[in-house]
Structure formats: structure tokens, C-alpha cells
Write an enzyme that holds these catalytic residues in place. Structure first.
Site, PDB file in Angstrom:
ATOM      1  N   ARG A 153     -64.720 -53.556 -45.011  1.00 40.57           N
ATOM      2  CA  ARG A 153     -64.982 -54.534 -46.077  1.00 40.57           C
ATOM      3  C   ARG A 153     -65.535 -55.800 -45.445  1.00 40.57           C
ATOM      4  NH1 ARG A 153     -62.136 -55.961 -51.721  1.00 40.57           N
ATOM      5  NH2 ARG A 153     -63.655 -57.520 -52.343  1.00 40.57           N
ATOM      6  N   LEU A 155     -77.067 -36.552 -43.902  1.00 43.63           N
ATOM      7  CA  LEU A 155     -76.056 -37.459 -44.458  1.00 43.63           C
ATOM      8  C   LEU A 155     -75.863 -37.222 -45.955  1.00 43.63           C
ATOM      9  CD1 LEU A 155     -74.327 -40.147 -44.120  1.00 43.63           C
ATOM     10  CD2 LEU A 155     -76.372 -41.351 -44.900  1.00 43.63           C
ATOM     11  N   ARG A 197     -77.074 -66.234 -57.444  1.00 44.53           N
ATOM     12  CA  ARG A 197     -76.315 -65.106 -56.891  1.00 44.53           C
ATOM     13  C   ARG A 197     -77.173 -63.846 -56.710  1.00 44.53           C
ATOM     14  NH1 ARG A 197     -70.937 -64.692 -57.047  1.00 44.53           N
ATOM     15  NH2 ARG A 197     -71.149 -62.490 -57.543  1.00 44.53           N
ATOM     16  N   HIS A 230     -77.970 -60.312 -54.058  1.00 42.46           N
ATOM     17  CA  HIS A 230     -77.985 -58.869 -54.345  1.00 42.46           C
ATOM     18  C   HIS A 230     -79.277 -58.225 -53.821  1.00 42.46           C
ATOM     19  CE1 HIS A 230     -74.349 -59.356 -56.473  1.00 42.46           C
ATOM     20  NE2 HIS A 230     -74.845 -59.891 -57.579  1.00 42.46           N
ATOM     21  N   TRP A 258     -68.288 -54.957 -64.631  1.00 41.77           N
ATOM     22  CA  TRP A 258     -68.904 -54.995 -65.972  1.00 41.77           C
ATOM     23  C   TRP A 258     -68.605 -56.316 -66.677  1.00 41.77           C
ATOM     24  CZ3 TRP A 258     -72.690 -51.906 -67.026  1.00 41.77           C
ATOM     25  CH2 TRP A 258     -72.702 -50.589 -66.592  1.00 41.77           C
ATOM     26  N   LEU A 285     -58.530 -53.805 -51.499  1.00 43.47           N
ATOM     27  CA  LEU A 285     -59.338 -52.624 -51.845  1.00 43.47           C
ATOM     28  C   LEU A 285     -60.113 -52.807 -53.151  1.00 43.47           C
ATOM     29  CD1 LEU A 285     -57.077 -49.611 -50.805  1.00 43.47           C
ATOM     30  CD2 LEU A 285     -59.352 -50.151 -49.954  1.00 43.47           C
ATOM     31  N   GLU A 307     -64.631 -53.279 -62.891  1.00 40.92           N
ATOM     32  CA  GLU A 307     -64.363 -54.684 -63.257  1.00 40.92           C
ATOM     33  C   GLU A 307     -65.636 -55.534 -63.200  1.00 40.92           C
ATOM     34  OE1 GLU A 307     -62.368 -52.850 -61.095  1.00 40.92           O
ATOM     35  OE2 GLU A 307     -60.946 -52.521 -62.724  1.00 40.92           O
ATOM     36  N   ASP A 366     -69.331 -56.592 -49.746  1.00 42.57           N
ATOM     37  CA  ASP A 366     -68.939 -57.786 -50.519  1.00 42.57           C
ATOM     38  C   ASP A 366     -69.527 -59.061 -49.911  1.00 42.57           C
ATOM     39  OD1 ASP A 366     -67.697 -59.123 -52.561  1.00 42.57           O
ATOM     40  OD2 ASP A 366     -65.724 -59.186 -51.580  1.00 42.57           O
ATOM     41  N   GLY A 367     -69.778 -60.033 -50.771  1.00 40.74           N
ATOM     42  CA  GLY A 367     -70.198 -61.362 -50.300  1.00 40.74           C
ATOM     43  C   GLY A 367     -71.626 -61.742 -50.642  1.00 40.74           C
ATOM     44  N   ASN A 368     -72.296 -60.944 -51.468  1.00 41.15           N
ATOM     45  CA  ASN A 368     -73.695 -61.259 -51.819  1.00 41.15           C
ATOM     46  C   ASN A 368     -73.820 -62.625 -52.504  1.00 41.15           C
ATOM     47  OD1 ASN A 368     -74.238 -58.719 -50.937  1.00 41.15           O
ATOM     48  ND2 ASN A 368     -74.733 -57.841 -52.938  1.00 41.15           N
ATOM     49  N   TRP A 390     -73.183 -65.575 -50.172  1.00 40.41           N
ATOM     50  CA  TRP A 390     -74.321 -65.706 -49.243  1.00 40.41           C
ATOM     51  C   TRP A 390     -75.451 -66.492 -49.912  1.00 40.41           C
ATOM     52  CZ3 TRP A 390     -79.456 -64.001 -49.230  1.00 40.41           C
ATOM     53  CH2 TRP A 390     -80.099 -63.982 -47.978  1.00 40.41           C
TER      54      TRP A 390
END
Ligand code: IPE
Ligand code: IPE
Ligand code: MG
Length: 254
Positions: free
Chosen positions: A182, A125, A27, A31, A63, A189, A61, A14-16, A19
Site C-alpha cells: 500500500r 501475467l 485531484r 489519477h 462511489w 486494507l 466506497e 493510494d495517494g493520487n 499528489w
């Protein structure tokens, strides 16, 4: 420090947007940088021997964000998968997703399926993207599928336990996350792995996702290594001291 083994790490990246705003950029600039960071962290986790990594990339959400931002994010996903699948194979990383695929553009679904197939033999992985993912939607769908199994006679009501319910979740058979990180200072969450997080450890950092580095990852893993997980039981230390004090295996009751 010796790192405690960790089977499944989940990250709410979170936070793109913030930033990018701090840099007076749109914004979506955040990303783009966020995607580069995700790429690096995936490689780091793979080399650290983590077995499962779930990255929250796009929520149900999300979307509702402006159409231009949603399209941009879908483009990033398209390009990431097209460009990175061969690297994932090289790194022996198996790719899969959780979330509502029906809402994704058709060509993105195709690309996701191709990447899953191309990496299905990989044994390193296991990388899971949570895309178009909402935990309440996942649990609702699981309840519907379970109801259908009951109606069809494939399952009996008495057989329904948390373990059985778990098998109906889209995350199955990936184990529950041991640690959820997070970024960006938010402490919630946001509809991520609500069922699976029952006994997860949490690590919150103020760092915005595009600034997150391997050092930050290591700090989170160090913090996890110091946690005493009890799962509702008693800690090993507490158990040992009770045994020593009582002089037998019976716990004194007076
Ligand atoms: C996380 O960054 C990425 C996605 C949700 C796709 P945000 O876009 O939520 O950035 P902030 O939280 O608004 O700064
Ligand atoms: C959660 O972040 C979803 C992802 C990181 C993909 P959001 O930015 O959408 O969550 P809220 O709105 O701050 O709760
Ligand atoms: Mg956000």
C-alpha cells in the site's frame, strides 16, 4: 539479492489526490499520472515473471466521491482498456476483474468483457483490476451463493470448509496474495481482500502512488524475500535447530 518467488502481488494504489494537491492541481491530475504509473508497473511485473497482479483501482466506497471524480475515473478505465488491450495481448497478459460489475456504466462493462475475451488465451501475467470492489460485499455475496447451493441441495452443510467457501469468492481461482503493497503512508486494507489476506505479507511505503517507481517495487520485493512465512507453523530454522539439539527426529519434551 535473489528474489523469493512470488505468485500473487496485490497493490493498493493510494495517494493520487494528495499528489495532485501538493502540486496545486485538481485531484484528477493525480489519477492521470497514477494510471501511467500503473501501466509501467504492470509491464515490470509481467517481465519479472509474477503470475498474478491485483490492482485496487476503485472501491465500493469510492462511489461516494463527488460525481465528477467518479465519472473521470470511469473515463480513465474506458480509455485505458480501449487503448491498452492490444498491448496486453502483445505482452501475453490475461486481464480480468473482481468487483460489482452491475454498478459500472454499461459501456464500461462491455469494454471490460471485450478485453477479457481478447486476452483470454494469454498465458503470461494474470492482471486483475479490483473495480467497484469491496471485500465485505464479496464475502456477503459468497455467503448468499453458498446458502443457495445448500438450499438447492448442491452442497451439504458438512461439506462447508474454508476451501469450499473460498470457491464462492469472486477472486477464485486466483491464489491468495503473497504480498500486499500500500502506498501513501496509510496502513489499512480499506475493504480489500479481507479473506484472502489471512497470511499475506504487508509492505507499506510513504511514497504516493504517482511517484511509485520500479525501484520502489524492487524494494518491496526485496523486503518480501527476507520475510519468514510460517503460516502458523514453525520456521525451517527453528525446526532444524530442534532436530540438531535433540539428536533425533523426536522433539525433547523436558
Ligand atoms: C487512489 O488515490 C486512487 C483511488 C482511490 C481511485 P486517492 O484518490 O485515494 O488519493 P488520496 O488518497 O485522496 O490522496
Ligand atoms: C483505497 O483507497 C481504494 C483504492 C486505492 C482504490 P481509499 O483512498 O479509497 O481508502 P481510504 O478512504 O483512505 O481508506
Ligand atoms: Mg486514498
Amino acid at each position: 539479492m535473489n528474489l523469493k518467488p512470488l505468485e500473487h502481488l496485490a497493490i493498493i494504489m493510494d495517494g493520487n489526490g494528495r499528489w495532485a494537491s501538493l502540486k496545486r492541481k485538481p485531484r484528477v491530475y493525480g489519477h492521470v499520472k497514477g494510471t501511467k504509473v500503473a501501466k509501467q508497473i504492470i509491464t515490470d511485473c509481467s517481465r519479472l515473471g509474477i503470475k498474478h497482479l491485483t490492482l485496487y483501482a476503485f472501491s465500493t466506497e469510492n462511489w461516494f466521491r463527488p460525481q465528477a471524480e467518479v465519472s473521470f475515473l470511469m473515463n480513465i478505465l474506458r480509455r485505458y482498456l480501449k487503448r491498452e488491450t492490444s498491448n496486453l495481448i502483445k505482452e501475453n497478459i490475461k486481464f480480468s476483474i473482481i468487483g460489482d460489475m452491475n454498478r459500472l456504466p454499461k459501456d464500461v462493462v462491455e469494454t471490460v468483457k471485450e478485453s477479457m475475451l481478447a486476452t483470454s488465451h494469454c498465458t503470461g501475467l494474470h492482471l486483475v483490476f479490483a473495480i467497484s470492489y469491496g471485500s465485505q460485499q464479496e464475502i456477503t455475496q459468497a455467503a448468499k451463493n453458498l446458502g443457495k447451493a445448500l438450499l438447492d441441495g448442491n452442497l451439504k452443510l458438512d461439506e462447508v470448509t474454508p476451501e469450499v467457501f473460498n470457491r464462492f469468492l469472486s477472486s477464485y481461482p486466483t491464489p491468495a496474495p503473497d504480498l500486499i503493497i500500500r502506498t501513501s503512508g496509510e496502513k489499512r486494507l480499506s475493504n480489500f481482500l479481507l479473506w484472502q489476506a489471512a497470511y499475506s505479507e504487508f509492505y507499506f511505503t510513504d511514497k504516493l502512488w504517482p511517484d511509485f517507481t520500479k525501484d520502489d517495487l524492487m524494494q518491496a520485493l526485496d523486503s518480501f524475500s527476507l520475510r519468514k512465512r510460517r503460516f502458523g507453523g514453525v520456521s525451517e530454522n527453528l525446526e532444524n535447530s530442534l532436530e540438531l539439539n535433540s539428536g533425533s527426529n523426536e522433539v525433547a519434551t523436558h
